[in-house]
Design a protein around this motif. Structure first.
Motif, PDB file in Angstrom:
ATOM      1  N   MET A   9      -5.772  11.500  -2.332  1.00 14.51           N
ATOM      2  CA  MET A   9      -5.052  10.572  -1.368  1.00 14.51           C
ATOM      3  C   MET A   9      -3.834  11.475  -0.914  1.00 14.51           C
TER       4      MET A   9
ATOM      5  N   SER B 203      12.503  -8.054  13.915  1.00 17.03           N
ATOM      6  CA  SER B 203      11.327  -8.120  13.270  1.00 17.03           C
ATOM      7  C   SER B 203      10.380  -6.794  13.994  1.00 17.03           C
TER       8      SER B 203
ATOM      9  N   MET C  61       0.978  -1.022  -4.195  1.00 15.01           N
ATOM     10  CA  MET C  61       1.723   0.114  -3.774  1.00 15.01           C
ATOM     11  C   MET C  61       2.436   0.093  -2.144  1.00 15.01           C
ATOM     12  N   TYR C  62       1.901  -0.725  -1.479  1.00 11.52           N
ATOM     13  CA  TYR C  62       2.547  -0.566  -0.206  1.00 11.52           C
ATOM     14  C   TYR C  62       3.045  -2.117   0.480  1.00 11.52           C
TER      15      TYR C  62
ATOM     16  N   GLU D 229       4.724  -5.945   1.422  1.00 13.59           N
ATOM     17  CA  GLU D 229       5.592  -6.741   1.046  1.00 13.59           C
ATOM     18  C   GLU D 229       6.252  -7.214   2.329  1.00 13.59           C
TER      19      GLU D 229
ATOM     20  N   VAL E 280       8.976  -8.783   3.988  1.00 14.37           N
ATOM     21  CA  VAL E 280      10.455  -8.830   3.767  1.00 14.37           C
ATOM     22  C   VAL E 280      11.224  -9.816   4.722  1.00 14.37           C
TER      23      VAL E 280
ATOM     24  N   THR F 268       9.655  -7.338   8.406  1.00 15.34           N
ATOM     25  CA  THR F 268       8.342  -6.484   8.300  1.00 15.34           C
ATOM     26  C   THR F 268       7.486  -7.397   9.391  1.00 15.34           C
ATOM     27  N   GLY F 269       7.902  -7.086  10.745  1.00 17.87           N
ATOM     28  CA  GLY F 269       7.090  -7.935  11.581  1.00 17.87           C
ATOM     29  C   GLY F 269       6.041  -7.405  12.450  1.00 17.87           C
ATOM     30  N   THR F 270       5.861  -6.084  12.129  1.00 17.19           N
ATOM     31  CA  THR F 270       4.600  -5.499  12.720  1.00 17.19           C
ATOM     32  C   THR F 270       3.892  -4.804  11.876  1.00 17.19           C
TER      33      THR F 270
ATOM     34  N   MET G 193       3.932  -1.719  11.738  1.00 18.50           N
ATOM     35  CA  MET G 193       4.394  -0.356  11.593  1.00 18.50           C
ATOM     36  C   MET G 193       5.429  -0.538  10.484  1.00 18.50           C
ATOM     37  N   ASP G 194       5.734  -1.913  10.182  1.00 19.39           N
ATOM     38  CA  ASP G 194       6.573  -2.092   8.966  1.00 19.39           C
ATOM     39  C   ASP G 194       5.823  -2.877   7.818  1.00 19.39           C
TER      40      ASP G 194
ATOM     41  N   ALA H 137       3.105  -2.675   5.630  1.00 17.90           N
ATOM     42  CA  ALA H 137       2.207  -1.238   5.337  1.00 17.90           C
ATOM     43  C   ALA H 137       0.865  -1.787   4.736  1.00 17.90           C
TER      44      ALA H 137
ATOM     45  N   ARG I 146      -4.598   2.172   4.363  1.00 17.96           N
ATOM     46  CA  ARG I 146      -5.760   2.747   5.404  1.00 17.96           C
ATOM     47  C   ARG I 146      -6.668   3.487   4.302  1.00 17.96           C
TER      48      ARG I 146
ATOM     49  N   HIS J  36      -5.690   6.208   1.781  1.00 18.79           N
ATOM     50  CA  HIS J  36      -4.825   5.767   0.733  1.00 18.79           C
ATOM     51  C   HIS J  36      -5.720   5.192  -0.417  1.00 18.79           C
TER      52      HIS J  36
ATOM     53  N   LYS K  12       6.385   2.175  -5.035  1.00 11.22           N
ATOM     54  CA  LYS K  12       6.513   3.291  -3.832  1.00 11.22           C
ATOM     55  C   LYS K  12       7.001   4.410  -4.287  1.00 11.22           C
TER      56      LYS K  12
END
Lengths: 176, 805
Positions: free
Chosen positions: A1, A142, B707-708, B710, B712, B721-723, B725-726, B728, B731, B734, B790
Motif C-alpha cells: 500500500m 462543506s 482507516m479513512y 468519517e 465530520v 466533509t462535504g465532498t 476530496m474531504d 476519504a 481506493r 489502499h 490515521k
C-alpha cells in the motif's frame, strides 16, 4: 500500500478545523504602515477606504454611526458568490483599538466573524495587530473548508496592503 | 451445460450490459418533455425560517414552478417504521416548514425545463433564516440538557431502551476481572457509486403514476409513497432500473421520492431529480454514529461471565425508515461468537442537528461485533493471553446449536472453531507471532489482529420485522420453454439474476441461458420486501426454490398424464420426466428424443407437441402442453407457473474469522497491510465468485471505516466533509490482496442451507484491522484506538506527541 498523503491531509485539515472551539477559522497577524496611528485608524474606519480595500466589496454604505451595510463578491476555491451583510464597529478607542463584527449571507452560505484590531505607534511605523475568527456555513464550509484559511489570509493581506497605500501621506502632505 | 450450476463460479449474466455501458440507470431514462428538479437546502444546522422569497427564481427562463413547505403540506410525513415503546417521532415533512434541522434539509424545490436552469434558480431563492442554537454533542443530548431540537418533546432523547438476559449486576459483582472501554463509531457516508435519483411520470388519462427510483425496496416504496401522496396503491408503479449500489442507503423512503411523484401529478409532466454527490453526503442517510462504554466481566482463566454496553446513538434530526431500529440490532448481536451468560444493552437514542442515521452495510451489527471483539482483545491484553485463544475458550461447541444467547437469539448452526483453525492455518498464525517477535527485536512495528465474528442475516421472521420479513417468488415456464423468474427481492449489485437462475436451472434441468430473473417492477412482480439485511438469497432464493418445487409438482402430474403412468411412477432426472424402470413395462415405448429442439420450432407458430409414445418429457415440452391445454389431466389449470411466499422461522447466523497483519512505518505512521486472511462461513454457497465479491467489497468498506472515513460536522453543525476530496473513501491502492477461504455449515432454517454474506465483510473486518494496528502499537502502551486510525494518530503515538489527539 502506498502512503496516503492526500487522504491524510484532508483528514488532518478536518481535525484541525474542528478542534478550534467551534470557530472554523482563526485569523491573526500584524501589518505595518508607514503612517501615524491616527491616520491609519481613520483609514480603517472610513467607509470609502474600506469599500476600496475590502477585496470584492461592491457596496459599503454607512447605516449608522458605526454600522455599515455591504455587498461582497468573493470566492473560496471553486465556490463563488455574493454575500449581503452588515459590518459593525464596536469598542472604539481611537486611535488604539476597535472591534469589527461582520455578518453576511448569500447563496453559497453564510459567514460570521469578529476581530480585534490594536494599533501601536513605533517611531514612524504604525503596527496593526489583528486577531479574530470567522465562522462559515453552507457550501463554503462543506466544499471549500480546506481553502478557507488560505483565502482569508490572502484577503487580509490584500486588505492591509491596499490600506497601507491609502494611509500613506500624499505628496506635499506633512510627514506622518 | 454442467450437470449442476449451484456451487459453480458461474459468471454474472448482469455483467455484459454493465461492462458495455448498455445498462439503464434512472438518469439514463429519457422521456420527452421531462422537467428537472433542483432543491434549495438549508445551510444552517438549526434555524427558524422567517420567509422565503421565490420571485427571482420564478423569473428565470425555463423555470416552471417553485414549491416550498406550505405548498406541499398535503403530502404525508416521511415514514418511520421503527415502532419502539415510547419512541418520539418528529413530524417529518417532505420540505421544511417553519424550521430547518440540519445542513442539507430541503427547503424548496425548483422545477425547470433543464437541469441547469433549475440549479441556477436555486441560488436566487432568498430564505430569511434566523439561526438557533445547534445540538451536535450526543452526550449533552443524552443528558437531556442544552437547546432542544423538537421543542414539543422537551428534550433531545428520542428513546431509551434496555435489553438482555441474565443477571448482569450479579455477573459484575462476582467478576474476578473486568475491562471497560469507551468506543466511538463515527458517522459514515454510504457513498453508493450511483447517488439517489427519481423520475416520475403521471398519466392523467389513466390516473396512473410511474416512479423510476434508485431504491432497494420498490414494493415498500410503492405502499409508502401511495400513502404519502394519496394515490391508490394500484395506480402507482415503482420501477427500479439498474441500481448502482445501495449499502442500505436506498433501503428507505425519502422526501424526494414522494415529492417528485406529487410534482408530476401537479404538472402532468415527467419530472426528474438526480442527486449530486454533495447532496448525497448531506442528505442521504449516514451509517453508524454511536458512542458507548463496553464492559466485560470475566474469570482469571478468560471465561466470559457478563457484558454490558451503555450506548448513545446519534439518530440525527429526523427518523428515516429504520433510524431508531438500527441500534437495537447492535443489542441483538452483543453475544458475538461467545458464550456469555449475562448481557445488557442500554440504548439512548438522541436527536442532533445532523442528517438521520440509518442502515449502512451491517446496520448496527458492525457496531456490536466491533465492541465485542475490541473487548475480547482487551480481555486478552489484561490476561496477557493470545487473543485467538481467549476467543476459542468462549466459543460454543459445534454440537451446541441451536445456541441460545443472552440477547434472546437462537443461533441456527455453527462451527466457530473450524473457521478459526482454518484462518490460523492459512495465515500461519504461530509463525506470524514468531515473526512479530523478531520484527519487534529489529525495531519494526508489526501487529496481528483477529476477529471471530458472527452476524445475523436473512432478515427475517415477520414477527421481528417492521413490514414483513418474508419474500416472494414466481417461477413460470413460457410456451417456448423459456423460464421466467419473478423475485420480490431487488438486487442492485449482488448478482441474483445469476444465482437465482443457477438454482432454477438446476432444479428444472435447463440451461441457465433459458432462465431470466425479473425484479424491481411492481407492475410485473408480485409484492416483495426487497434486498437488504443479507436476506435476498436466504429468504428470496428460498422462495424461488420452493416455487420451483411447486411448479414441478404440477409438471409431474401433467407428465404422468401424458406418459399415461401413475404420478408415483414418474420421476424427474437429467432434465426429463420419465416413467421409472419398475413401471417401464407398462409404459408405451418409443423415441425419447424431443420432437423438436427447444428454440428451433417452426417460425411463426408453436409446434404441435408429439407426446404419443414417449417415455420422457422435458420441462419445456410439458410447458408447451400446459399452455396448449389439450392433454391436461382433469381439473388441472392450464399454464405452468407457481408462486411462493417464504416466511423464515428464524434468522441465519453466518460467522467466520478474519486475520489482519499490518506493519507501521516508524517515520510516517503509515499503515501497510502485510496479509489479510478471511475465512467466512455463509452456509451453502450458490456461487463462490459472488460470495468472494461480497467479501471483497465488505472488507474494503471496513478498511474505509477503520482507516479513512468519517463524516465530520463542526460544533455549529456544518458538514465539513462535504465532498469526496474531504470524505476519504478507500481506493484500489489502499487495499491489499485478500486471501479468502470458507467453511460451509449449512443453515437448517431454509431448504437451500444458505445463510447470507452481503454484510460479512463490514462486520468481520474492522475489528481485525483495528486489532492489528493496536497490537502493533502495544509496545507503545496502546490498548485501544478509535476509528478512523490515521497515520497522523499513529505517528504521534510513536513520537510520543500528544498534541491535538
Amino acid at each position: 500500500m502506498q502512503p496516503t498523503v492526500e487522504v491524510s491531509f484532508a483528514a488532518l485539515q478536518a481535525r484541525s478545523l474542528r478542534s478550534q472551539d467551534g470557530k472554523l477559522v482563526k485569523l491573526d497577524g500584524t501589518h505595518e504602515f508607514e503612517a501615524t496611528r491616527e491616520r491609519v485608524y481613520q483609514s480603517l474606519v472610513n467607509a470609502e477606504v474600506l469599500q476600496r480595500c475590502i477585496p470584492g466589496c461592491e457596496r459599503l454604505e454607512r447605516t449608522g454611526e458605526n454600522t455599515f451595510s455591504a455587498t461582497i463578491r468573493t470566492s473560496v476555491g471553486s465556490i463563488k458568490g455574493v454575500f449581503d451583510g452588515n459590518v459593525r464597529l464596536e469598542d472604539l478607542r481611537e486611535p488604539e483599538h476597535f472591534r469589527i463584527v461582520v455578518e453576511g449571507k448569500g447563496a453559497p452560505g453564510f459567514l460570521k466573524g469578529s476581530g480585534d484590531l490594536d494599533l501601536e505607534q513605533d517611531g514612524a511605523i504604525t503596527r496593526v495587530k489583528y486577531a479574530g475568527d470567522v465562522q462559515v456555513g453552507g457550501t463554503i464550509a462543506s466544499v471549500g473548508q480546506r481553502m478557507i484559511q488560505g483565502t482569508a489570509k490572502m484577503m487580509a493581506t490584500q486588505f492591509f496592503t491596499c490600506l497601507g497605500a491609502a494611509a500613506k501621506p500624499e505628496a506635499g502632505e506633512p510627514p506622518p | 451445460m454442467p450437470t449442476s450450476y449451484v456451487g459453480q463460479r458461474v459468471r454474472r449474466t448482469e455483467d455484459p450490459r454493465l461492462i458495455k455501458g448498455l445498462a439503464h440507470y434512472v438518469d439514463d431514462i429519457a422521456l420527452p418533455g421531462t422537467l428537472h428538479v433542483a432543491f434549495v437546502r438549508s445551510y444552517y444546522a438549526h434555524a427558524k425560517i422567517n420567509s422565503i422569497d421565490t420571485s427571482a427564481a420564478l423569473d428565470v427562463p425555463g423555470v416552471v414552478a417553485v414549491y416550498t413547505g406550505k405548498d406541499v403540506a398535503k403530502i404525508g410525513p416521511v415514514p418511520c417504521a421503527g415502532a419502539l415503546p415510547g419512541l418520539k417521532v418528529p413530524d417529518h415533512r417532505v420540505l421544511a416548514t417553519d424550521k430547518v434541522y440540519f445542513v442539507g434539509h430541503p427547503v424548496a424545490a425548483v422545477v425547470a425545463t433543464d437541469r441547469y436552469a433549475a440549479r441556477d434558480a436555486v441560488d436566487l431563492i432568498v430564505v430569511d433564516y434566523e439561526d438557533l442554537p445547534v445540538v451536535t454533542d450526543v452526550e449533552q443530548a443524552a443528558a437531556g440538557t442544552g437547546p432542544v431540537i423538537h421543542e414539543s418533546f422537551g428534550d433531545n432523547i428520542a428513546y431509551k431502551m434496555t435489553a438482555g438476559e441474565g443477571d448482569i449486576d450479579a455477573a459484575f459483582a462476582a467478576a474476578e476481572r473486568t475491562v471497560k472501554q469507551r468506543i466511538w463509531h463515527k458517522r459514515l457516508a454510504p457513498i453508493a457509486m450511483e447517488p439517489r435519483g427519481v423520475l416520475a411520470r403521471y398519466f392523467p388519462g389513466e390516473e396512473e403514476l410511474t416512479l423510476w427510483s434508485s431504491t432497494q425496496i420498490p414494493h415498500l416504496m410503492r405502499t409508502q409513497v401511495a400513502l404519502m401522496i394519496g394515490i391508490p396503491e394500484n395506480k402507482l408503479r415503482v420501477i427500479t432500473p439498474e441500481v448502482g449500489g445501495g449499502f442500505g442507503s436506498k433501503l428507505n423512503v425519502y422526501a424526494e421520492e414522494a415529492l417528485l411523484g406529487w410534482i408530476s401529478m401537479q404538472l402532468h409532466k415527467p419530472v426528474k431529480w438526480i442527486e449530486t454527490r454533495r447532496e448525497n453526503i448531506q442528505a442521504t442517510i449516514h451509517g453508524r454514529g454511536q458512542v458507548g462504554d463496553i464492559e466485560v466481566a470475566f474469570k482469571n482463566d478468560g471465561t466470559l461471565t457478563g457484558l454490558r454496553y451503555n450506548v448513545i446513538a446519534d439518530l440525527g434530526a429526523y427518523h428515516q425508515l429504520l433510524t431508531p431500529a438500527i441500534p437495537t440490532l447492535t443489542g441483538l448481536m452483543l453475544s458475538g461468537a461467545y458464550r456469555i451468560p449475562a448481557i445488557q444493552i442500554n440504548i439512548t437514542g438522541v436527536f442532533t442537528n445532523k442528517m438521520a442515521t440509518d442502515a449502512y452495510r451491517g446496520a448496527g451489527r458492525p457496531e456490536a461485533t466491533y465492541v465485542v471483539e475490541r473487548a475480547l482483545d482487551l480481555v486478552a491484553a489484561d490476561l496477557n493471553a493470545d487473543p485467538a485463544e481467549v476467543r476459542r475458550k468462549n466459543f460454543p461447541g459445534k454440537d451446541e446449536f441451536p445456541f441460545h444467547t443472552a440477547t434472546g437469539l437462537d443461533y441456527d448452526s455453527g462451527d466457530y472453531e473450524a473457521a478459526l483453525d482454518k484462518a490460523q492455518q492459512i495465515a500461519g498464525y504461530t509463525q506470524l507471532r514468531e515473526e512479530q517477535k523478531k520484527a519487534r527485536a529489529e525495531g519494526k512495528i508489526m501487529g496481528i489482529g483477529v476477529s471471530t465474528y458472527v452476524e445475523i442475516c436473512a432478515l427475517g421472521p415477520s414477527t421481528a420485522m417492521p413490514a414483513g420479513g418474508w419474500e416472494s417468488a414466481t417461477v413460470r415456464i413460457e410456451p417456448t420453454g423459456k423460464v421466467t423468474v419473478l423475485t420480490g427481492t431487488s438486487p442492485h449489485g449482488q448478482g441474483q439474476e445469476t444465482s437465482f437462475a443457477q438454482i432454477v436451472a438446476d432444479e428444472l434441468g435447463v440451461s441457465i441461458n433459458d432462465v431470466t430473473v425479473i425484479h424491481g417492477d411492481t407492475s410485473v412482480v408480485q409484492y416483495g420486501i426487497g434486498t437488504f439485511g443479507s436476506r435476498a438469497t436466504a429468504v428470496g432464493g428460498t422462495a424461488v426454490y420452493v416455487a420451483v418445487q411447486k411448479l414441478k409438482e404440477k409438471a409431474e402430474k401433467i407428465a404422468a398424464h401424458i406418459l399415461k403412468a401413475d404420478a408415483s411412477k414418474v420421476s424427474f432426472e437429467g432434465g426429463k420426466y420419465s416413467v421409472t424402470k419398475a413401471a417401464g413395462a407398462t409404459a408405451a415405448t418409443g423415441s425419447s428424443e424431443p420432437v423438436y429442439p427447444v428454440g428451433q420450432g417452426p417460425a411463426g407458430a408453436l409446434p404441435e407437441p408429439q407426446t404419443e409414445g414417449r417415455t420422457g418429457l422435458t420441462i419445456a415440452e410439458i410447458a408447451l402442453a400446459a399452455h396448449l391445454a389439450k392433454e391436461l389431466p382433469p381439473d388441472t389449470e392450464p399454464g405452468l407457473s407457481a408462486t411462493y411466499f417464504f416466511e423464515p422461522k428464524n434468522f441465519t447466523f453466518p460467522f467466520g474469522t478474519h486475520i489482519a497483519v499490518v506493519e507501521i512505518d516508524r517515520e510516517t505512521g503509515d499503515i501497510k497491510f502485510l496479509r489479510y486472511v478471511a475465512v467466512d462461513d455463509c452456509g451453502r454457497v450458490i456461487n463462490p465468485m459472488l460470495v468472494d465479491g461480497q467479501v471483497h467489497g465488505g472488507i474494503v468498506q471496513s478498511i474505509g471505516q477503520a482507516m479513512y472515513e468519517e463524516v465530520v460536522y463542526d460544533e455549529q453543525g456544518q458538514l465539513i466533509t462535504g465532498t469526496l476530496m474531504d470524505y476519504a473513501v478507500p481506493r484500489a491502492k489502499h487495499v491489499p490482496n485478500f486471501e479468502l477461504d470458507r467453511t460451509e455449515t449449512p443453515s437448517p432454517v431454509n431448504p437451500l442451507g444458505v445463510k447470507g454474506v452481503g454484510e460479512a465483510g463490514t462486520i468481520g473486518a474492522t475489528p481485525a484491522i483495528v486489532g492489528a494496528i493496536v497490537d502493533a502499537l502495544a509496545p507503545f502502551g496502546v490498548k485501544h484506538l478509535d476509528m478512523p486510525i490515521k497515520p497522523e494518530d499513529v505517528w504521534r503515538i510513536i513520537n510520543n506527541d500528544s498534541s491535538r489527539i
